[in-house]
Design a protein around this motif. Structure first.
Motif, PDB file in Angstrom:
ATOM      1  N   MET A 221       0.844  -1.188   0.000  1.00 40.13           N
ATOM      2  CA  MET A 221       0.000   0.000   0.000  1.00 40.13           C
ATOM      3  C   MET A 221       0.882   1.242   0.000  1.00 40.13           C
ATOM      4  N   ASN A 222       0.563   2.217  -0.874  1.00 42.93           N
ATOM      5  CA  ASN A 222       1.378   3.416  -0.918  1.00 42.93           C
ATOM      6  C   ASN A 222       0.984   4.382   0.193  1.00 42.93           C
ATOM      7  N   LEU A 223       1.798   5.438   0.343  1.00 45.58           N
ATOM      8  CA  LEU A 223       1.619   6.361   1.462  1.00 45.58           C
ATOM      9  C   LEU A 223       0.266   7.069   1.408  1.00 45.58           C
ATOM     10  N   THR A 224      -0.156   7.458   0.228  1.00 43.53           N
ATOM     11  CA  THR A 224      -1.441   8.149   0.079  1.00 43.53           C
ATOM     12  C   THR A 224      -2.597   7.280   0.553  1.00 43.53           C
ATOM     13  N   ASN A 225      -2.567   6.002   0.197  1.00 45.53           N
ATOM     14  CA  ASN A 225      -3.620   5.088   0.635  1.00 45.53           C
ATOM     15  C   ASN A 225      -3.580   4.869   2.141  1.00 45.53           C
ATOM     16  N   HIS A 226      -2.364   4.810   2.698  1.00 52.65           N
ATOM     17  CA  HIS A 226      -2.230   4.692   4.156  1.00 52.65           C
ATOM     18  C   HIS A 226      -2.907   5.870   4.844  1.00 52.65           C
ATOM     19  N   ILE A 227      -2.633   7.081   4.372  1.00 54.44           N
ATOM     20  CA  ILE A 227      -3.200   8.275   4.989  1.00 54.44           C
ATOM     21  C   ILE A 227      -4.713   8.294   4.835  1.00 54.44           C
ATOM     22  N   THR A 228      -5.204   7.904   3.672  1.00 53.23           N
ATOM     23  CA  THR A 228      -6.648   7.837   3.451  1.00 53.23           C
ATOM     24  C   THR A 228      -7.310   6.897   4.447  1.00 53.23           C
TER      25      THR A 228
ATOM     26  N   THR B 257       7.514  25.611  13.604  1.00 50.39           N
ATOM     27  CA  THR B 257       8.048  24.255  13.440  1.00 50.39           C
ATOM     28  C   THR B 257       7.093  23.412  12.590  1.00 50.39           C
ATOM     29  N   LEU B 258       5.800  23.482  12.895  1.00 49.74           N
ATOM     30  CA  LEU B 258       4.836  22.722  12.096  1.00 49.74           C
ATOM     31  C   LEU B 258       4.808  23.215  10.653  1.00 49.74           C
ATOM     32  N   GLN B 259       4.968  24.509  10.470  1.00 51.93           N
ATOM     33  CA  GLN B 259       5.039  25.034   9.112  1.00 51.93           C
ATOM     34  C   GLN B 259       6.240  24.476   8.366  1.00 51.93           C
ATOM     35  N   ASN B 260       7.339  24.294   9.092  1.00 56.58           N
ATOM     36  CA  ASN B 260       8.564  23.772   8.474  1.00 56.58           C
ATOM     37  C   ASN B 260       8.422  22.321   8.024  1.00 56.58           C
ATOM     38  N   ILE B 261       7.595  21.550   8.731  1.00 55.12           N
ATOM     39  CA  ILE B 261       7.524  20.111   8.446  1.00 55.12           C
ATOM     40  C   ILE B 261       6.224  19.676   7.783  1.00 55.12           C
ATOM     41  N   GLN B 262       5.241  20.568   7.666  1.00 55.26           N
ATOM     42  CA  GLN B 262       3.916  20.132   7.215  1.00 55.26           C
ATOM     43  C   GLN B 262       3.903  19.612   5.776  1.00 55.26           C
ATOM     44  N   HIS B 263       4.901  19.981   4.985  1.00 53.03           N
ATOM     45  CA  HIS B 263       4.916  19.523   3.601  1.00 53.03           C
ATOM     46  C   HIS B 263       5.661  18.193   3.428  1.00 53.03           C
ATOM     47  N   HIS B 264       6.250  17.675   4.509  1.00 50.41           N
ATOM     48  CA  HIS B 264       6.897  16.373   4.405  1.00 50.41           C
ATOM     49  C   HIS B 264       5.825  15.313   4.124  1.00 50.41           C
ATOM     50  N   PRO B 265       6.043  14.427   3.170  1.00 43.30           N
ATOM     51  CA  PRO B 265       4.996  13.453   2.814  1.00 43.30           C
ATOM     52  C   PRO B 265       4.557  12.561   3.958  1.00 43.30           C
ATOM     53  N   ASN B 266       5.416  12.344   4.954  1.00 49.50           N
ATOM     54  CA  ASN B 266       5.043  11.496   6.082  1.00 49.50           C
ATOM     55  C   ASN B 266       4.346  12.254   7.200  1.00 49.50           C
TER      56      ASN B 266
ATOM     57  N   PHE C 136      12.078  16.499  14.293  1.00 49.58           N
ATOM     58  CA  PHE C 136      10.948  15.885  13.597  1.00 49.58           C
ATOM     59  C   PHE C 136      11.291  15.506  12.156  1.00 49.58           C
ATOM     60  N   ASN C 137      12.068  16.334  11.483  1.00 49.96           N
ATOM     61  CA  ASN C 137      12.456  15.992  10.107  1.00 49.96           C
ATOM     62  C   ASN C 137      13.258  14.703  10.049  1.00 49.96           C
ATOM     63  N   GLU C 138      14.157  14.520  11.009  1.00 50.80           N
ATOM     64  CA  GLU C 138      14.959  13.299  11.064  1.00 50.80           C
ATOM     65  C   GLU C 138      14.072  12.066  11.271  1.00 50.80           C
ATOM     66  N   LEU C 139      13.095  12.196  12.156  1.00 51.68           N
ATOM     67  CA  LEU C 139      12.198  11.071  12.423  1.00 51.68           C
ATOM     68  C   LEU C 139      11.270  10.812  11.234  1.00 51.68           C
ATOM     69  N   LEU C 140      10.778  11.878  10.628  1.00 49.03           N
ATOM     70  CA  LEU C 140       9.916  11.727   9.459  1.00 49.03           C
ATOM     71  C   LEU C 140      10.651  11.048   8.312  1.00 49.03           C
ATOM     72  N   GLU C 141      11.918  11.393   8.149  1.00 47.24           N
ATOM     73  CA  GLU C 141      12.720  10.778   7.092  1.00 47.24           C
ATOM     74  C   GLU C 141      12.935   9.291   7.330  1.00 47.24           C
ATOM     75  N   GLN C 142      13.059   8.907   8.608  1.00 45.78           N
ATOM     76  CA  GLN C 142      13.317   7.506   8.949  1.00 45.78           C
ATOM     77  C   GLN C 142      12.060   6.650   8.778  1.00 45.78           C
ATOM     78  N   ALA C 143      10.902   7.251   8.977  1.00 47.13           N
ATOM     79  CA  ALA C 143       9.645   6.505   8.958  1.00 47.13           C
ATOM     80  C   ALA C 143       9.227   6.131   7.537  1.00 47.13           C
ATOM     81  N   THR C 144       8.569   4.995   7.415  1.00 48.93           N
ATOM     82  CA  THR C 144       7.977   4.603   6.132  1.00 48.93           C
ATOM     83  C   THR C 144       6.448   4.578   6.220  1.00 48.93           C
ATOM     84  N   PHE C 145       5.908   5.080   7.336  1.00 48.30           N
ATOM     85  CA  PHE C 145       4.467   5.179   7.528  1.00 48.30           C
ATOM     86  C   PHE C 145       4.104   6.606   7.926  1.00 48.30           C
TER      87      PHE C 145
END
Length: 315
Positions: A1-8, A155-164, A127-136
């Protein structure tokens, strides 16, 4: 399952239960009891969050944390599972995520580093480091009462565009903080981390609730969230406020575990130090609020049956 489907799929869940970790009298994890609790939540349709503060995650060893996640994921439940990531050591948290990436989970709850109180730049890096490590997908957790710092809007503005970066659990108890997040970080779904504030925050656009109370009342809390999101707030007071006040009269999850043991949901109310059952006064009102929630839920169930019969009769 891709990331978009996971989020849905995750966005279909309006209630996440911050699951307690049941323990035997000797302090070891009671895995049979854990399985029963997880299945009870799945039956109610609630997402499950493992190893948060309610689950006493930081009081468990790494091996115990891993065993808890393995135990619940092997059940192949029909609801999503989110795993908490909390602590101080960034490398250790990334290693933990790397392990969990290999298991059948659906998301992470990422907490600010405890005690350190970093600023915008430090939190953004964390948070960016953790987001990068995650696959979910990841839910960021703002809980200044435990971490010692409120996550800045910047901070949330800085990370809100990360796909994870999927969601935020907002547990500051401050409506102005939530509204600022809502205004400036529209890409992030917001969940209340405060059970009692759900009726107030529903009108502010929260997606749902990450709940302590759902441990005790999985179905009733599910109904509570449904009514709050539907704007039927007049039906929720004061019974839910009283119940939540009783659960948080001492540090969570002390009262929750005590009441669950009284109800037979836990085999034992054992906690890990520094939390201890004796913190709770004998005049704790837990039995009283449990009866109030039971009456409230039964009245909602009876009303639903009547309304359903009326609809069938019309047909």
């Amino acid at each position: 399952m891709n990331l978009t489907n996971h989020i849905t799929n995750l966005n279909h869940i309006s209630l996440w239960t911050a699951l307690v970790t049941p323990m035997r009298p000797d302090g070891a994890i009671d895995f049979d009891n854990l399985i029963a609790l997880a299945r009870l939540q799945a039956k109610a349709g609630n997402g499950i969050t493992l190893l948060g503060s309610t689950g006493e995650g930081l009081a468990l060893t790494l091996d115990e944390q891993l065993a808890v996640v393995q135990c619940v994921t092997k059940l192949s439940l029909n609801v999503p599972i989110m795993v908490a990531v909390g602590g101080y050591n960034l490398a250790a948290q990334k290693a933990w995520i790397k392990q969990c990436n290999q298991m059948a989970i659906h998301g992470y709850l990422l907490t600010s580093p405890i005690y350190a109180k970093p600023g915008t730049v430090g939190l953004s890096h964390w948070f960016n480091e953790l987001l990068e490590q995650a696959t979910f997908p990841c839910m960021i957790y703002n809980v200044p009462s435990r971490s010692g710092v409120t996550i800045p809007v910047s901070t949330l503005q800085n990370i809100q565009h990360h796909p994870n970066c999927w969601a935020l659990k907002e547990a500051s108890g401050d409506l102005a903080t939530l509204l600022a997040y809502r205004q400036h970080c529209p890409k992030i779904e917001i969940y209340s981390g405060e059970d009692a504030m759900m009726p107030y925050l529903a009108a502010a656009g929260v997606k749902g609730l990450v709940s302590v109370a759902a441990n005790i009342w999985p179905q009733a809390t599910h109904r509570y969230v449904e009514l709050a999101l539907a704007g039927q707030h007049h039906e929720l007071f004061p019974v839910w406020q009283n119940a939540v006040d009783a659960l948080f009269q001492v540090a969570s999850p002390i009262a929750t575990k005590v009441l669950m043991t009284m109800k037979g949901q836990l085999n034992h109310s054992r906690l890990r130090a520094p939390l201890i059952e004796q913190e709770l006064d004998s005049e704790n009102r837990l039995a009283e609020v449990d009866q109030q929630i039971s009456r409230w839920f039964n009245s909602k169930q009876n009303l639903a049956i009547i309304e359903n019969k009326q609809v069938i009769g019309v047909k």
